[in-house]
Design an enzyme around this catalytic site. Sequence first.
Site, PDB file in Angstrom:
ATOM      1  CD  GLU A  53      -2.535  -1.240   2.667  1.00 24.44           C
ATOM      2  OE1 GLU A  53      -2.488  -0.241   3.423  1.00 24.44           O
ATOM      3  OE2 GLU A  53      -3.141  -2.274   2.963  1.00 24.44           O
ATOM      4  CB  CYS A  57       4.390  -5.562   9.646  1.00 22.80           C
ATOM      5  SG  CYS A  57       5.449  -4.849  10.936  1.00 22.80           S
ATOM      6  CB  CYS A  62       2.035  -3.088  16.805  1.00 18.93           C
ATOM      7  SG  CYS A  62       3.803  -2.732  16.801  1.00 18.93           S
ATOM      8  CB  CYS A  72      -0.588  -2.216  13.308  1.00 12.91           C
ATOM      9  SG  CYS A  72      -0.067  -1.890  11.618  1.00 12.91           S
ATOM     10  CB  CYS A  74      -0.230   0.588   8.191  1.00 16.51           C
ATOM     11  SG  CYS A  74       0.604   2.143   8.376  1.00 16.51           S
ATOM     12  CB  CYS A 115       2.273   7.173   3.761  1.00 15.56           C
ATOM     13  SG  CYS A 115       2.613   5.963   5.068  1.00 15.56           S
TER      14      CYS A 115
END
Length: 347
Positions: free
Chosen positions: A92, A112, A116, A119, A336, A105
């Site tokens: 993205e 990932c 976290c 997210c 995100c 961005c």
Amino acid sequence: MKVALLGLFVQEIAAVIKPFGLPAYRASQLVNWIYKQHVTDFSAMINLPKSMRTLLAEHFTVREYELQTVWQSGDGKTSKYLLRFPDQSAVETVLMRQSYGNSVCVSTQVGCAMGCIFCASTLQGMTRNLTCGEIMAQVLHIESLLAQEGQKVDSIVIMGMGEPLANYENVVKFIRLCHEEYGLHLSYRSITLSTSGLVPEIERLAQEGLPITLSISLHAANDTSRSTLMPVNKRYPIAGLLAAGDRYAAQTGRRVTYEYTLIAERNDRVSDAKELAKLLRGRLANVNLIPVNPVPERGLLRPGAEAIKRFEQTLLAHNINVTVRREMGADIQAACGQLRKKHLENH
């Protein structure tokens, strides 16, 4: 296998074309076509001999991706693009049209691994690092669209999908390439990198001579709370992380931003704000408060407007520089990982 030229410095392009008998000055022409003119087809590079264009097309590519999806916010200020590379990996990129210019961005990894809990990027884990060229492709895709409007990319935030400092070499190369006059010719001060807190890499970045803005995801003021939100805290607790931030600020002269995602009934109380103020007092730092983007799988809720204001006012009363991130693109799930997740679910 063809060599991709996007993501290479001019000296590197000169080196890869040299075995084909092409002189170094052709590399300068190529970077102009690639980075300034946004040309992806060698046949359109009209100041090169036709035989050379054919040779280049046989052995090289510029950039390879497909635009999978575009989402536009209702106010027209935020656009989100899902780009898919030849191995079917999708990432993205977000364009934010701000009052001070156009900000992009970028993502640095496919997915990932940081885990976290607030997210969406981490829900499917991490597939792979992006190359420097794949990160640059995200910016040039948007730059080419803006050029049609007589505009350009004014700033870059490296805080899309992935942990940038876990892809250190490619990300630092990307930053340097953005700064090159033949690249985007962006000031280092127009680039912000956000990290979940990889202390050794923060220390290393401080020595690179890149006065970019460093943004550190803190999200809690004590180790117990932060570890429940961010597993990385178990490896790099707050005391060592803040010490690394202090050294970065001292080395670069740049104020460090500490990001703090506000989550209802988790870290949004006045007592949390006072604890955060005590932690950051006297540091060359400011706080960016981010009301959480709700991710259904996480069950985390956004605090009410009064709670957000109360938290901000408490920090200000303790002389902490603070801003509240203005929400952009909530109607297109610009946080995100949300668009990629939706794409994966539908395929």
